[in-house]
Design a protein around this motif. Structure first.
Motif, PDB file in Angstrom:
ATOM      1  N   ARG A 245      -1.590  -2.665   6.668  1.00 28.38           N
ATOM      2  CA  ARG A 245      -0.642  -2.506   5.472  1.00 28.38           C
ATOM      3  C   ARG A 245       0.811  -2.201   5.898  1.00 28.38           C
ATOM      4  O   ARG A 245       1.750  -2.600   5.432  1.00 28.38           O
ATOM      5  CB  ARG A 245      -1.141  -1.565   4.489  1.00 28.38           C
ATOM      6  CG  ARG A 245      -2.147  -1.948   3.724  1.00 28.38           C
ATOM      7  CD  ARG A 245      -2.639  -0.965   2.642  1.00 28.38           C
ATOM      8  NE  ARG A 245      -3.916  -1.552   1.788  1.00 28.38           N
ATOM      9  CZ  ARG A 245      -3.741  -1.981   0.703  1.00 28.38           C
ATOM     10  NH1 ARG A 245      -2.500  -2.429   0.201  1.00 28.38           N
ATOM     11  NH2 ARG A 245      -4.971  -2.337  -0.066  1.00 28.38           N
TER      12      ARG A 245
ATOM     13  N   LEU B  34      -7.442  -1.052   8.094  1.00 23.23           N
ATOM     14  CA  LEU B  34      -6.409  -1.415   6.925  1.00 23.23           C
ATOM     15  C   LEU B  34      -5.104  -0.625   6.912  1.00 23.23           C
ATOM     16  O   LEU B  34      -4.043  -1.214   6.584  1.00 23.23           O
ATOM     17  CB  LEU B  34      -6.995  -1.386   5.668  1.00 23.23           C
ATOM     18  CG  LEU B  34      -8.181  -2.273   5.373  1.00 23.23           C
ATOM     19  CD1 LEU B  34      -8.595  -2.375   3.897  1.00 23.23           C
ATOM     20  CD2 LEU B  34      -7.434  -3.721   5.606  1.00 23.23           C
TER      21      LEU B  34
ATOM     22  N   ARG C 148     -11.739   1.274   6.877  1.00 22.42           N
ATOM     23  CA  ARG C 148     -10.815   2.323   6.828  1.00 22.42           C
ATOM     24  C   ARG C 148      -9.844   2.573   7.946  1.00 22.42           C
ATOM     25  O   ARG C 148      -8.798   3.298   8.047  1.00 22.42           O
ATOM     26  CB  ARG C 148     -11.565   3.592   6.446  1.00 22.42           C
ATOM     27  CG  ARG C 148     -12.162   3.783   5.045  1.00 22.42           C
ATOM     28  CD  ARG C 148     -12.803   5.120   4.730  1.00 22.42           C
ATOM     29  NE  ARG C 148     -13.807   5.383   5.652  1.00 22.42           N
ATOM     30  CZ  ARG C 148     -15.089   5.221   5.202  1.00 22.42           C
ATOM     31  NH1 ARG C 148     -15.739   4.489   4.121  1.00 22.42           N
ATOM     32  NH2 ARG C 148     -16.089   5.450   6.343  1.00 22.42           N
TER      33      ARG C 148
ATOM     34  N   THR D 247      -4.770  -5.128  -3.743  1.00 23.10           N
ATOM     35  CA  THR D 247      -6.239  -4.308  -3.765  1.00 23.10           C
ATOM     36  C   THR D 247      -6.742  -4.455  -2.231  1.00 23.10           C
ATOM     37  O   THR D 247      -6.528  -5.145  -1.551  1.00 23.10           O
ATOM     38  CB  THR D 247      -6.883  -4.611  -4.775  1.00 23.10           C
ATOM     39  OG1 THR D 247      -7.472  -5.786  -4.513  1.00 23.10           O
ATOM     40  CG2 THR D 247      -6.416  -4.506  -6.126  1.00 23.10           C
ATOM     41  N   GLN D 248      -7.647  -3.509  -1.987  1.00 17.97           N
ATOM     42  CA  GLN D 248      -8.464  -3.798  -0.732  1.00 17.97           C
ATOM     43  C   GLN D 248      -8.834  -5.049  -0.600  1.00 17.97           C
ATOM     44  O   GLN D 248      -9.130  -5.727   0.412  1.00 17.97           O
ATOM     45  CB  GLN D 248      -9.431  -2.608  -0.742  1.00 17.97           C
ATOM     46  CG  GLN D 248     -10.215  -2.834   0.782  1.00 17.97           C
ATOM     47  CD  GLN D 248     -11.158  -1.500   1.078  1.00 17.97           C
ATOM     48  OE1 GLN D 248     -10.582  -0.354   1.191  1.00 17.97           O
ATOM     49  NE2 GLN D 248     -12.255  -1.896   1.328  1.00 17.97           N
TER      50      GLN D 248
END
Length: 280
Positions: free
Chosen positions: A181, A177, A174, A148-149
């Motif tokens: 990832r 990430l 925003r 998850t974030q």
């Protein structure tokens, strides 16, 4: 559905102009996961005639609109194209070295192997830091793709290197990430395939309190070369090599000195308390 990435021009990988007066070895610097070329911008002018060439992966800074890679086997061939084009712009190859930190160390290693496969000119030196040797046991962390974030943010806090204000700003998250990832997709999907060791000297840098790569794990890079292997240990965490850039620069100088002559002016000798191990 598989995303097909169109190879970017070599210039997009190398966003900074070559520093004036730096006509020596080109040092291609590969950033950590989520990192960018600007991580090495402060190195400009600190290595004498060495031309510091920070590499810009897609999805950040000057390449914000470009789709980041999420697999090593897609990233490395395109990067090799860019490096080979930059080292031999007019058909005459210029000596170069490769420096990679954390994920950048694995990318740099596979970059050199890709260039060797092509029969291209290999670098005069490979520098790796903050990264366990290829083939080392997994660090036990779950794949970032499934986090998850909040879990990703917690991982970034544990690794260090990301200012807290960035981790608490939804707008900034925003932006930072997605490439993080994707970069961890490169790492998590990476499968080391044993090949003959490189005929390239390797210098490996570790840190005493690095949660991502222990000193013994980093020392395992000795098995990846038939040439000289040197290991150094800095005091600090995962980003010690960037936070203590002057120390890192001295190690680079020590390794590359033969390519330009005497020690670079202004670089103090390595402190005797800084641990080093050399293998031939």
């Amino acid at each position: 559905m598989t995303t097909v990435l169109e190879a970017a021009p070599a210039a997009s990988w190398l966003p900074f102009a070559e520093q004036p007066g730096c006509a020596g070895v080109r040092l291609y610097c590969l950033p950590h996961a989520g990192g960018s070329a600007s991580a090495y911008r402060s190195w400009f002018g600190r290595l004498g005639p060495v031309s510091v060439r920070p590499v810009q992966p897609p999805g950040r800074e000057t390449r914000l609109r470009d789709t980041p890679y999420d697999r090593m086997d897609r990233l490395v061939p395109d990067l090799a194209d860019a490096v080979l084009a930059d080292t031999s712009p007019e058909g005459e190859t210029r000596p170069y070295a490769v420096y990679g930190h954390s994920l950048g160390a694995l990318v740099g290693f596979e970059l050199v192997r890709e260039i060797r496969r092509r029969g291209g000119p290999v670098p005069v030196h490979l520098f790796v830091s903050g990264c366990a040797a290829p083939g080392s046991p997994d660090d036990g962390d779950p794949p970032v793709a499934g986090m998850t974030q909040d879990e990703v943010v917690a991982l970034l806090r544990r690794i260090g290197g990301t200012p807290e204000w960035m981790l608490t700003d939804p707008t900034v998250l925003r932006m930072i990430l997605p490439p993080f990832r994707a970069d961890f997709g490169v790492r998590d999907s990476y499968e080391y395939r044993p090949q003959a060791p490189l005929s390239v000297p390797i210098t490996a840098l570790a840190a005493t309190d690095d949660p991502r790569a222990g000193i013994d794990d980093v020392a395992g890079w000795r098995d990846q070369t038939t040439r000289r292997f040197t290991a150094h240990t800095l005091t600090g965490g995962h980003f010690a090599v960037l936070e203590q850039a002057a120390v890192t620069h001295r190690y680079i100088d020590r390794a590359l000195r033969g390519t330009w002559g005497p020690q670079l002016p202004g670089l103090a000798p390595v402190h005797p308390q800084e641990a080093s191990v050399v293998h031939h």
